[in-house]
Structure formats: structure tokens, C-alpha cells
Design a protein around this motif. Sequence first.
Motif, PDB file in Angstrom:
ATOM      1  N   TYR A  27       0.856  -1.186   0.000  1.00 36.35           N
ATOM      2  CA  TYR A  27       0.000   0.000   0.000  1.00 36.35           C
ATOM      3  C   TYR A  27       0.891   1.235   0.000  1.00 36.35           C
ATOM      4  CZ  TYR A  27      -3.556  -3.406   1.155  1.00 36.35           C
ATOM      5  OH  TYR A  27      -4.399  -4.493   1.127  1.00 36.35           O
ATOM      6  N   SER A  28       1.119   1.786  -1.188  1.00 32.38           N
ATOM      7  CA  SER A  28       2.063   2.891  -1.368  1.00 32.38           C
ATOM      8  C   SER A  28       1.702   4.136  -0.578  1.00 32.38           C
ATOM      9  CB  SER A  28       2.150   3.281  -2.840  1.00 32.38           C
ATOM     10  OG  SER A  28       2.601   2.211  -3.609  1.00 32.38           O
ATOM     11  N   ASP A  29       0.407   4.465  -0.526  1.00 27.63           N
ATOM     12  CA  ASP A  29      -0.013   5.712   0.117  1.00 27.63           C
ATOM     13  C   ASP A  29       0.289   5.744   1.610  1.00 27.63           C
ATOM     14  OD1 ASP A  29      -1.925   3.649   0.165  1.00 27.63           O
ATOM     15  OD2 ASP A  29      -3.566   5.047   0.543  1.00 27.63           O
ATOM     16  N   ILE A  30       0.378   4.561   2.241  1.00 27.24           N
ATOM     17  CA  ILE A  30       0.664   4.523   3.684  1.00 27.24           C
ATOM     18  C   ILE A  30       1.931   3.719   4.006  1.00 27.24           C
ATOM     19  CG2 ILE A  30      -1.697   4.966   4.466  1.00 27.24           C
ATOM     20  CD1 ILE A  30      -2.103   1.948   4.745  1.00 27.24           C
ATOM     21  N   SER A  31       2.660   3.274   2.973  1.00 22.80           N
ATOM     22  CA  SER A  31       3.904   2.490   3.128  1.00 22.80           C
ATOM     23  C   SER A  31       3.718   1.282   4.032  1.00 22.80           C
ATOM     24  CB  SER A  31       5.040   3.370   3.649  1.00 22.80           C
ATOM     25  OG  SER A  31       5.362   4.370   2.718  1.00 22.80           O
ATOM     26  N   VAL A  32       2.708   0.491   3.699  1.00 20.71           N
ATOM     27  CA  VAL A  32       2.415  -0.712   4.486  1.00 20.71           C
ATOM     28  C   VAL A  32       2.492  -1.940   3.586  1.00 20.71           C
ATOM     29  CG1 VAL A  32       0.593  -1.965   5.738  1.00 20.71           C
ATOM     30  CG2 VAL A  32       1.026   0.444   6.226  1.00 20.71           C
ATOM     31  N   LEU A  33       3.191  -2.960   4.078  1.00 25.02           N
ATOM     32  CA  LEU A  33       3.255  -4.254   3.415  1.00 25.02           C
ATOM     33  C   LEU A  33       2.163  -5.147   3.972  1.00 25.02           C
ATOM     34  CD1 LEU A  33       7.045  -5.130   3.695  1.00 25.02           C
ATOM     35  CD2 LEU A  33       5.821  -4.521   1.622  1.00 25.02           C
ATOM     36  N   SER A  34       1.479  -5.857   3.108  1.00 27.48           N
ATOM     37  CA  SER A  34       0.607  -6.939   3.541  1.00 27.48           C
ATOM     38  C   SER A  34       1.431  -8.210   3.412  1.00 27.48           C
ATOM     39  CB  SER A  34      -0.636  -7.011   2.662  1.00 27.48           C
ATOM     40  OG  SER A  34      -1.412  -8.130   3.030  1.00 27.48           O
ATOM     41  N   ILE A  35       1.569  -8.932   4.512  1.00 27.37           N
ATOM     42  CA  ILE A  35       2.421 -10.120   4.559  1.00 27.37           C
ATOM     43  C   ILE A  35       1.552 -11.344   4.803  1.00 27.37           C
ATOM     44  CG2 ILE A  35       4.303 -11.266   5.785  1.00 27.37           C
ATOM     45  CD1 ILE A  35       5.152  -8.416   6.748  1.00 27.37           C
ATOM     46  N   ASP A  36       1.674 -12.360   3.940  1.00 29.16           N
ATOM     47  CA  ASP A  36       1.057 -13.654   4.197  1.00 29.16           C
ATOM     48  C   ASP A  36       2.015 -14.399   5.117  1.00 29.16           C
ATOM     49  OD1 ASP A  36      -1.154 -13.126   2.605  1.00 29.16           O
ATOM     50  OD2 ASP A  36      -0.271 -14.065   0.824  1.00 29.16           O
ATOM     51  N   VAL A  37       1.632 -14.523   6.380  1.00 25.71           N
ATOM     52  CA  VAL A  37       2.524 -15.042   7.428  1.00 25.71           C
ATOM     53  C   VAL A  37       2.595 -16.567   7.382  1.00 25.71           C
ATOM     54  CG1 VAL A  37       2.967 -15.086   9.910  1.00 25.71           C
ATOM     55  CG2 VAL A  37       1.972 -13.046   8.857  1.00 25.71           C
ATOM     56  N   VAL A  38       3.819 -17.093   7.495  1.00 22.79           N
ATOM     57  CA  VAL A  38       4.075 -18.536   7.587  1.00 22.79           C
ATOM     58  C   VAL A  38       5.084 -18.766   8.716  1.00 22.79           C
ATOM     59  CG1 VAL A  38       3.641 -18.936   5.124  1.00 22.79           C
ATOM     60  CG2 VAL A  38       5.965 -18.532   5.903  1.00 22.79           C
ATOM     61  N   GLY A  39       5.486 -20.020   8.872  1.00 27.08           N
ATOM     62  CA  GLY A  39       6.553 -20.346   9.817  1.00 27.08           C
ATOM     63  C   GLY A  39       6.226 -19.988  11.250  1.00 27.08           C
ATOM     64  N   PRO A  40       7.165 -19.329  11.913  1.00 27.42           N
ATOM     65  CA  PRO A  40       6.991 -19.053  13.341  1.00 27.42           C
ATOM     66  C   PRO A  40       6.029 -17.907  13.654  1.00 27.42           C
ATOM     67  CG  PRO A  40       9.047 -18.102  12.577  1.00 27.42           C
ATOM     68  CD  PRO A  40       8.456 -18.864  11.415  1.00 27.42           C
ATOM     69  N   GLN A  75      -0.215 -14.802  13.455  1.00 28.16           N
ATOM     70  CA  GLN A  75      -0.003 -16.248  13.383  1.00 28.16           C
ATOM     71  C   GLN A  75       0.130 -16.715  11.936  1.00 28.16           C
ATOM     72  OE1 GLN A  75       0.304 -18.149  16.130  1.00 28.16           O
ATOM     73  NE2 GLN A  75       0.036 -16.308  17.381  1.00 28.16           N
ATOM     74  N   PRO A  76       0.771 -17.872  11.724  1.00 26.98           N
ATOM     75  CA  PRO A  76       0.819 -18.449  10.380  1.00 26.98           C
ATOM     76  C   PRO A  76      -0.601 -18.604   9.825  1.00 26.98           C
ATOM     77  CG  PRO A  76       2.290 -19.639  11.848  1.00 26.98           C
ATOM     78  CD  PRO A  76       1.509 -18.687  12.706  1.00 26.98           C
ATOM     79  N   GLY A  77      -0.743 -18.267   8.549  1.00 24.51           N
ATOM     80  CA  GLY A  77      -2.047 -18.333   7.905  1.00 24.51           C
ATOM     81  C   GLY A  77      -2.775 -16.999   7.869  1.00 24.51           C
ATOM     82  N   GLN A  78      -2.320 -16.049   8.669  1.00 25.73           N
ATOM     83  CA  GLN A  78      -2.933 -14.723   8.688  1.00 25.73           C
ATOM     84  C   GLN A  78      -2.221 -13.789   7.708  1.00 25.73           C
ATOM     85  OE1 GLN A  78      -2.598 -13.766  12.944  1.00 25.73           O
ATOM     86  NE2 GLN A  78      -4.823 -13.997  13.095  1.00 25.73           N
ATOM     87  N   SER A  79      -2.933 -12.754   7.283  1.00 27.69           N
ATOM     88  CA  SER A  79      -2.329 -11.661   6.522  1.00 27.69           C
ATOM     89  C   SER A  79      -2.149 -10.499   7.484  1.00 27.69           C
ATOM     90  CB  SER A  79      -3.224 -11.243   5.360  1.00 27.69           C
ATOM     91  OG  SER A  79      -3.202 -12.219   4.363  1.00 27.69           O
ATOM     92  N   ALA A  80      -0.929  -9.998   7.585  1.00 23.31           N
ATOM     93  CA  ALA A  80      -0.624  -8.941   8.549  1.00 23.31           C
ATOM     94  C   ALA A  80      -0.086  -7.715   7.834  1.00 23.31           C
ATOM     95  CB  ALA A  80       0.406  -9.435   9.563  1.00 23.31           C
TER      96      ALA A  80
END
Length: 105
Positions: A27-40, A75-80
Motif C-alpha cells: 500500500y504505497s499511500d501509507i507504506s504498508v506491506l501486507s504479509i502472508d505469514v508462515v513459519g513461526p 499467526q501463520p495463515g494470517q495476513s498482517a
Amino acid sequence: QDVFYGQGPLSSIPSHYAVAGTVAHFYSDISVLSIDVVGPGLRVDDTVGFLFPAGFFEEQITSLHVNKQKVAEAQPGQSAGHKTTLKRKDVPVGMAIYLVRSAAI
């Protein structure tokens, strides 16, 4: 350390890095990454690393959001959502994000 000693093929990823997710959106306007969380998973105050052609870049997670709610842990499986200092042109969708653990000395 990993690059200079060992037997057989050596990893280009430092041994104290663990895959924590991939970039799903920027999200360029707010400099935020959406991360598909895995692993720990990821937590506020964790350090994350990004692999670029010229080397690694690390930054601390200062806040996380899941479903537009501020959380302490994803947690893994969430988008953060993670506010970043990087630019959209530097972080393509699908790029791996690494959790930086304390390096063993």
C-alpha cells in the motif's frame, strides 16, 4: 559466517534467518506491506529481513495489524500489515520476508 566456511553447497540465506512470510500487497499511500505469514509467525519488536540483489536489509516491526485491528502477534495463515521504510519499487509481490533470530556466536 555461512559464506566463508562449511562443507558442500552453502546457503546464500544466513542461518539465523527463518522464512516468516511473503509480500501479498504494498500500500504505497501509507507504506504498508501486507504479509502472508508462515513459519513461526511475527511479533511486534521482531526484526525482519529482505533479500535484495546487493544484500540484505533489516528493519524492526513497530506495529502489526490483522483485519484492520492492531495486534501484538500475527499467526501463520494470517495476513498482517507492517509499516515499512521501503518503497514499492523495492518490494515486489511474492518477495520472501525473513524473521531475523539472534545470531549464534
